[in-house]
Scaffold this active site. Sequence first.
Site, PDB file in Angstrom:
ATOM      1  N   ASP A 140      -6.497   1.432   8.535  1.00 53.21           N
ATOM      2  CA  ASP A 140      -5.199   2.088   8.660  1.00 53.21           C
ATOM      3  C   ASP A 140      -5.422   3.593   8.817  1.00 53.21           C
ATOM      4  OD1 ASP A 140      -5.592   3.192   6.091  1.00 53.21           O
ATOM      5  OD2 ASP A 140      -4.408   1.640   5.107  1.00 53.21           O
ATOM      6  N   ARG A 180      -3.228  -5.073   8.323  1.00 47.31           N
ATOM      7  CA  ARG A 180      -4.277  -4.130   8.714  1.00 47.31           C
ATOM      8  C   ARG A 180      -5.440  -4.850   9.384  1.00 47.31           C
ATOM      9  NH1 ARG A 180      -5.885  -1.117   3.401  1.00 47.31           N
ATOM     10  NH2 ARG A 180      -5.186  -3.070   2.503  1.00 47.31           N
ATOM     11  N   TYR A 189       6.857  -8.385   8.579  1.00 51.53           N
ATOM     12  CA  TYR A 189       6.536  -6.962   8.641  1.00 51.53           C
ATOM     13  C   TYR A 189       6.877  -6.403  10.020  1.00 51.53           C
ATOM     14  CZ  TYR A 189       3.602  -7.908   4.524  1.00 51.53           C
ATOM     15  OH  TYR A 189       3.134  -8.294   3.289  1.00 51.53           O
ATOM     16  N   ASP A 221       0.836  -1.202   0.000  1.00 49.33           N
ATOM     17  CA  ASP A 221       0.000   0.000   0.000  1.00 49.33           C
ATOM     18  C   ASP A 221       0.872   1.253   0.000  1.00 49.33           C
ATOM     19  OD1 ASP A 221      -2.301  -1.534   0.154  1.00 49.33           O
ATOM     20  OD2 ASP A 221      -2.295  -1.533   2.350  1.00 49.33           O
TER      21      ASP A 221
END
Length: 304
Positions: free
Chosen positions: A81, A186, A67, A39
């Site tokens: 988010d 997310r 991540y 993203d």
Amino acid sequence: MNSGILLVDKPQGITSHDVVSRVRRAAGTRKVGHAGTLDPLATGLLVLGLNSSTRLLTFLVGLDKTYEATIRLGVATTTDDSEGETTATHDASAVADEAIDAGVRALSGPISQVPTTVSAIKVNGRRAYDLAREGVEVELKARDVTISEFSVHDRRTAEVVDEAGRTVTVRDLDVRVRCSSGTYVRALARDLGAGLGVGGHLTALRRTTVGPFGVADAAVLEGIDVAPALLPPTAVAERLFPVWRMTADETVDLGHGKRVTVGIDDTAGPVAAVTPSGDLAGLVEVRRGQAVPIVNFPSDEVSA
């Protein structure tokens, strides 16, 4: 070298397609693809393939990822988010560390996860995020994913002002997530906050690994010099798959589509077929002791 895999450290604020466009211009080729989007909010490792090495991307998409992220407890948003609109705000000061740890454990291991609404998943041929932007209510099906690691490394409190002008306390968690392909971090933030009764969303996300490849080895996008940064397709395939080192005759026979007996056990997945000169001739499966091509590389890139 005009073919290879390129590791790029994507900066924040641009799309994965923007990265592809810049690399196309820098490399002077239109044939550039990537193995999994990030993203605009996210930074970190984006794996690209150039020219014939785009054929390897199919086998990179499904690799596990790692991540580093920051989750804010106390605020829920439309996108899960910080780029979305706030839908609810709750004071999170009373949320105990023990409750957070229990929530993290509940979201670890094999889990069923509903992807975030503004995702790239296709619904009736259209991307979910396009439908969401048009105000269309999107219901996505849960999918099975595996969270190999979900750990909290730092906890902080902060104060925010909600829509009513009230100051509320939120909690920020710095976390590491190691997960199977198709996982939405997310959604982990959303589900952790929901389980704790205060809502949650993601405020930062950085991808640090894709399979055996790490962001520490990635090139910076600004002013990128593509050629010296390319990983040869053979080197990439050798890190991912078993290797069949062919003789010159086997290389010729495989290139002509002949059946070639392989001196290794049958495999359920790809095997890298490497020529005596070290070129990647292609990926094969081994069935009943014989090589069955999965994907071939152009003959002008392969020499015996």
